[in-house]
Write an enzyme that holds these catalytic residues in place. Sequence first.
Site, PDB file in Angstrom:
ATOM      1  N   GLU A 252       8.709  14.361  47.900  1.00 54.63           N
ATOM      2  CA  GLU A 252       8.765  15.826  48.049  1.00 54.63           C
ATOM      3  C   GLU A 252       7.327  16.298  48.162  1.00 54.63           C
ATOM      4  O   GLU A 252       6.654  16.505  47.159  1.00 54.63           O
ATOM      5  CB  GLU A 252       9.433  16.456  46.809  1.00 54.63           C
ATOM      6  CG  GLU A 252      10.862  16.032  46.580  1.00 54.63           C
ATOM      7  CD  GLU A 252      11.840  16.704  47.545  1.00 54.63           C
ATOM      8  OE1 GLU A 252      11.417  17.552  48.359  1.00 54.63           O
ATOM      9  OE2 GLU A 252      13.026  16.360  47.479  1.00 54.63           O
ATOM     10  N   CYS A 286       5.479  25.061  46.864  1.00 54.14           N
ATOM     11  CA  CYS A 286       5.604  24.238  48.070  1.00 54.14           C
ATOM     12  C   CYS A 286       6.297  25.042  49.169  1.00 54.14           C
ATOM     13  O   CYS A 286       6.096  24.788  50.354  1.00 54.14           O
ATOM     14  CB  CYS A 286       6.372  22.962  47.760  1.00 54.14           C
ATOM     15  SG  CYS A 286       7.913  23.276  46.903  1.00 54.14           S
TER      16      CYS A 286
END
Length: 500
Positions: A252, A286
Amino acid sequence: MHSPDVFASFQPAFAPYEGTDLPVHSPIDGGLLTTLRTHTKADVAEAIERASVAFGAWRNVPAPKRGELVRRLGQKLREHKERLAWLVTVENGKILEEGRGEVQEMIDICDFAVGLSRQLYGLTIASERPLHAMTETWHPLGPVGVISAFNFPVAVWSWNAALAFVCGDPVIWKPSEKTPLTALACQALFEEVAAEFGAPDHLSQVVVCNRHAAAAMIEDSRVPLISATGSTAMGRAIGPQVAARFGRCLLELGGNNAVIVTEKADLAVAMPSLLFGSVGTAGQRCTTTRRVIVHRSLWDRVYDALSENAARIAANKVGNPLDPGTLVGPLIDRASYETMQAALASARADGATVRGGQRLLEDVLPNAYYVAPAMVKVARQSGVVCDETFAPITYVLPYDTLEEAMEIHNAVPQGLSSSIMTTDLREAEYFKRTSDCGIANVNIGTSGAEIGGAFGGEKETGGGRESGSDSWKQYMRRQTSTTYYGTEAPALAQGIRFDV
Ligand code: NAD
């Protein structure tokens, strides 16, 4: 620092790890919170050994019973939500409301995993051979190594751990060196639950260490899955190390998320999402909106509105994240501030217009890094616009046709979150089919996600999916099994005759 009592209440969780190796600072004022000892490569190897023993016991506990442990963990988190959220804010700098939101995500994934513990379904598959039964079943995988980033210091562990526990796997957690205290607090809460439940020892462990010691976990084949959240540089380093031993990696990594604002957008719907996505969490998500790709007819209007609102926030809403009136807290550290300034200098050198971006509160808090969110008007996408700078910088770009907007959108190396603002169904559907990201939203921003969906992105974001949907399958081993229940010798596969 406010609430010394709350901090003191975590001391029993920190005490076993106190030492002289790793100073932990609060980004709120740069003050020292405590100093920890760090684990060596040998310590990490011992943690793996302990996790392997725990696996031998935990894998044999029925999955719904494993779910009961996670149900109790969710309950414990509910009871401690406020103080854990406070610690998240103190250690990471996100506003308290977002600290609470992060702990709520932990609670939500526990709920999800409890239900999942009764639904680890396999398949029954039609066999091509008579009197044969074919099934596909899922089995516990083994210890899972979780590497987490500073910006979601506790939620990322829970997205992995809640699923891993119901799937029958122990977890070894290496938190960011910038946010180890929240990890130790979670570990202490978990240990209380595990003791009450009677779980095997060492089902969850925290290793406080740097990347060199973490290599012990990354390179060890007793850890079949490494789930790593962080920068693309981190994924690029560890991906090949895990692949070299044929391990599994769930990556990720960084995003460079864009919102497309079309001529048909309802700006009353779009603007709040754009502002929060760009400026919220000081640009340290993110999923932060890093690019806004606007139809040329609205380019000036959207840029002006965003930069005026960002300036308003800079004037009186940037500050101590524990204060209820604050909307934007500090950057995590000086390095982050310097990276932000370098990106803005590069944009200026490329001819962009930059509003905001300056340091704030330096006189009163010289060791903390508060900034005015930066809005950058740029005619073309190139150079620094294609990078993820983990700070509140938003590039606002123009487009003429939706096809061109999509080309601009997809022409960055990352592929995490994307969004379109439109009231036109055709534009929305075209966008969803054409966006190359793991997340594609319509009329909501790029920032944040619900735990029920699989979360993650493509390209240099790493390809991993965690949290909801069928992400659990990565934490298990798949097995195809065929049983013959006839009385004659069975037909051989592919109809082969093998008479002697
Ligand atoms: P980082 O890459 O500096 O560190 C993340 C973690 O990886 C830390 O625990 C760090 O110690 C560890 N690490 C780094 N290099 C390593 C190596 N070579 N070997 C072993 N461990 C290593 O990232 P950060 O600054 O903490 O977090 C910000 C980054 O994380 C951003 O790029 C952001 O987009 C990304 N992020 C992605 C997601 C997602 O779900 N896609 C979620 C949160 C954060």
